[in-house]
Design a protein around this motif. Structure first.
Motif, PDB file in Angstrom:
ATOM      1  N   ASP A  24      32.872 -12.019   0.674  1.00 58.05           N
ATOM      2  CA  ASP A  24      32.598 -11.582  -0.910  1.00 58.05           C
ATOM      3  C   ASP A  24      32.836 -10.745  -1.370  1.00 58.05           C
ATOM      4  O   ASP A  24      33.947 -10.255  -1.088  1.00 58.05           O
ATOM      5  N   THR A  26      33.106  -9.914  -4.419  1.00 58.85           N
ATOM      6  CA  THR A  26      32.933  -8.710  -5.707  1.00 58.85           C
ATOM      7  C   THR A  26      31.435  -8.687  -5.220  1.00 58.85           C
ATOM      8  O   THR A  26      30.389  -8.017  -5.336  1.00 58.85           O
ATOM      9  N   GLY A  28      30.270  -5.154  -5.480  1.00 59.18           N
ATOM     10  CA  GLY A  28      29.263  -4.436  -6.216  1.00 59.18           C
ATOM     11  C   GLY A  28      28.168  -3.483  -5.619  1.00 59.18           C
ATOM     12  O   GLY A  28      29.091  -2.679  -5.516  1.00 59.18           O
ATOM     13  N   ASN A  29      27.086  -3.623  -5.395  1.00 57.99           N
ATOM     14  CA  ASN A  29      26.237  -2.774  -4.851  1.00 57.99           C
ATOM     15  C   ASN A  29      25.711  -3.404  -3.277  1.00 57.99           C
ATOM     16  O   ASN A  29      24.567  -2.656  -3.092  1.00 57.99           O
ATOM     17  N   ALA A  55      31.620   0.706  -6.041  1.00 55.30           N
ATOM     18  CA  ALA A  55      30.941  -0.989  -5.998  1.00 55.30           C
ATOM     19  C   ALA A  55      30.997  -0.714  -4.262  1.00 55.30           C
ATOM     20  O   ALA A  55      30.160  -0.387  -3.299  1.00 55.30           O
ATOM     21  N   LYS A  74      40.264  -3.425  -3.021  1.00 54.76           N
ATOM     22  CA  LYS A  74      41.333  -4.203  -3.603  1.00 54.76           C
ATOM     23  C   LYS A  74      41.136  -4.870  -4.502  1.00 54.76           C
ATOM     24  O   LYS A  74      39.594  -5.791  -3.712  1.00 54.76           O
ATOM     25  N   HIS A  76      40.142  -9.093  -4.860  1.00 57.18           N
ATOM     26  CA  HIS A  76      40.288 -10.586  -4.455  1.00 57.18           C
ATOM     27  C   HIS A  76      41.327 -11.298  -4.949  1.00 57.18           C
ATOM     28  O   HIS A  76      41.624 -12.503  -3.597  1.00 57.18           O
ATOM     29  N   PHE A  93      30.259  -6.983 -14.198  1.00 56.47           N
ATOM     30  CA  PHE A  93      30.587  -5.495 -14.234  1.00 56.47           C
ATOM     31  C   PHE A  93      29.273  -5.056 -12.889  1.00 56.47           C
ATOM     32  O   PHE A  93      28.547  -6.126 -13.024  1.00 56.47           O
ATOM     33  N   LEU A  94      29.497  -4.353 -12.934  1.00 50.04           N
ATOM     34  CA  LEU A  94      28.426  -3.932 -11.396  1.00 50.04           C
ATOM     35  C   LEU A  94      27.191  -3.133 -12.505  1.00 50.04           C
ATOM     36  O   LEU A  94      27.387  -2.612 -13.346  1.00 50.04           O
ATOM     37  N   THR A 102      35.426  -4.583 -15.636  1.00 48.55           N
ATOM     38  CA  THR A 102      34.766  -6.184 -15.443  1.00 48.55           C
ATOM     39  C   THR A 102      35.781  -7.388 -14.524  1.00 48.55           C
ATOM     40  O   THR A 102      37.020  -7.312 -14.431  1.00 48.55           O
ATOM     41  N   SER A 107      42.773 -12.554 -12.926  1.00 47.46           N
ATOM     42  CA  SER A 107      42.892 -12.578 -11.642  1.00 47.46           C
ATOM     43  C   SER A 107      41.821 -13.661 -10.615  1.00 47.46           C
ATOM     44  O   SER A 107      41.758 -13.786  -9.820  1.00 47.46           O
TER      45      SER A 107
HETATM   46  N1  SAM Z   1      28.031  -9.150  -5.493  1.00 47.46           N
HETATM   47  C1  SAM Z   1      26.962  -7.379  -6.154  1.00 47.46           C
HETATM   48  C2  SAM Z   1      26.499  -7.488  -5.169  1.00 47.46           C
HETATM   49  O1  SAM Z   1      25.349  -8.519  -4.787  1.00 47.46           O
HETATM   50  O2  SAM Z   1      25.033  -6.550  -5.561  1.00 47.46           O
HETATM   51  C3  SAM Z   1      27.539  -7.817  -7.322  1.00 47.46           C
HETATM   52  C4  SAM Z   1      29.353  -7.670  -7.839  1.00 47.46           C
HETATM   53  S1  SAM Z   1      29.085  -6.949  -9.612  1.00 47.46           S
HETATM   54  C5  SAM Z   1      28.243  -8.345 -10.736  1.00 47.46           C
HETATM   55  C6  SAM Z   1      30.973  -7.899 -10.075  1.00 47.46           C
HETATM   56  C7  SAM Z   1      32.287  -6.705  -9.098  1.00 47.46           C
HETATM   57  O3  SAM Z   1      33.142  -7.253  -9.207  1.00 47.46           O
HETATM   58  C8  SAM Z   1      31.808  -4.983  -9.605  1.00 47.46           C
HETATM   59  O4  SAM Z   1      31.653  -4.519  -8.815  1.00 47.46           O
HETATM   60  C9  SAM Z   1      33.294  -5.298 -10.229  1.00 47.46           C
HETATM   61  O5  SAM Z   1      33.811  -4.198  -9.712  1.00 47.46           O
HETATM   62  C10 SAM Z   1      34.102  -6.184  -9.381  1.00 47.46           C
HETATM   63  N2  SAM Z   1      35.045  -6.716  -9.527  1.00 47.46           N
HETATM   64  C11 SAM Z   1      36.088  -6.652 -10.840  1.00 47.46           C
HETATM   65  N3  SAM Z   1      37.370  -7.255 -10.857  1.00 47.46           N
HETATM   66  C12 SAM Z   1      37.415  -7.485  -9.525  1.00 47.46           C
HETATM   67  C13 SAM Z   1      38.770  -7.673  -8.667  1.00 47.46           C
HETATM   68  N4  SAM Z   1      40.056  -8.176  -9.468  1.00 47.46           N
HETATM   69  N5  SAM Z   1      38.481  -7.880  -7.208  1.00 47.46           N
HETATM   70  C14 SAM Z   1      37.091  -7.182  -6.984  1.00 47.46           C
HETATM   71  N6  SAM Z   1      36.208  -6.748  -6.934  1.00 47.46           N
HETATM   72  C15 SAM Z   1      35.853  -6.830  -8.986  1.00 47.46           C
END
Ligand code: SAM
Length: 185
Positions: A24, A26, A28-29, A55, A74, A76, A93-94, A102, A107
């Motif tokens: 996974d 990202t 997030g939650n 997160a 860290k 991705h 974004f979260l 976001t 990256s």
């Molecule tokens: N998969 C999550 C869920 O099931 O709840 C939702 C993800 S949320 C839409 C996007 C997430 O990507 C945020 O928590 C944000 O902090 C994270 N994020 C942003 N840039 C990132 C990066 N370079 N590497 C990893 N995570 C990143």
């Protein structure tokens, strides 16, 4: 019809089996991590990445009874690429968090490029990317991703699942290596 996130889970559930090693990208939650954790079962593994401590903590809390997850605070861009079957990016974004933090195109493209360069060691890797063009940064990220993936090596298959008559709706991009058949090898 299914929402893009539901469609994404449906497709993944047809591909990923018990014992798979998945990321996974990202966390997030933690909902995607939870879904993946149940899918790969006790013999599989989920590696869950996020750049925000909140997160990772939310994801740990939601998944407190799951025993097959490793967490990484860290980006991705630094995913460990050993024996992977699937990487899921759910961009943006979260939800209920700081909307100024976001995913960003630089990256995101770096992370996906790294994974594409790992196809030699991960020939069965599937990359799923849920894209949200409905906010300014997401629109930039979406434009960059569509242009980048359109020009990938033809030995890879890039598929988009886009709600066709909607404005800036979330959509899915999948990337995988084409399987050799008698007609295309
Ligand atoms: N998969 C999550 C869920 O099931 O709840 C939702 C993800 S949320 C839409 C996007 C997430 O990507 C945020 O928590 C944000 O902090 C994270 N994020 C942003 N840039 C990132 C990066 N370079 N590497 C990893 N995570 C990143």
């Amino acid at each position: 019809m299914l929402k893009t996130t539901e469609l994404t889970h449906l497709l993944i559930s047809h591909i990923i089996k018990e014992g798979s090693r998945v990321v996974d990208a990202t966390a997030g939650n933690g909902y995607d991590t939870f879904f993946l954790s149940n899918l790969v079962g006790e013999t599989g593994k989920v590696f869950s990445y996020d750049i925000q401590e909140v997160a990772i903590n939310n994801t740990k809390l939601l998944n407190k009874n799951q025993t097959n997850i490793e967490y990484f605070l860290k980006s991705h861009e630094f995913i460990d690429q050993t024996n992977l079957d699937l990487v899921l990016f759910n961009l943006g974004f979260l939800p209920n968090g700081d909307k100024s933090i976001t995913t960003v195109k630089e990256s995101t493209i770096n992370a996906i490029s790294n994974l594409i360069n790992s196809y030699e060691q991960n020939p069965n890797l599937h990359i799923f990317i849920v894209v949200y063009p409905g906010h300014a940064n997401g629109q930039l990220e979406s434009d960059t991703l569509l242009a980048f993936t359109k020009n990938l090596d033809k030995r890879l298959l890039v598929t988009t699942y886009i709600p066709h008559n909607q404005n800036n709706a979330p959509y899915l991009i999948t990337i995988n290596k084409k399987q050799k058949t008698a007609s295309n090898n």
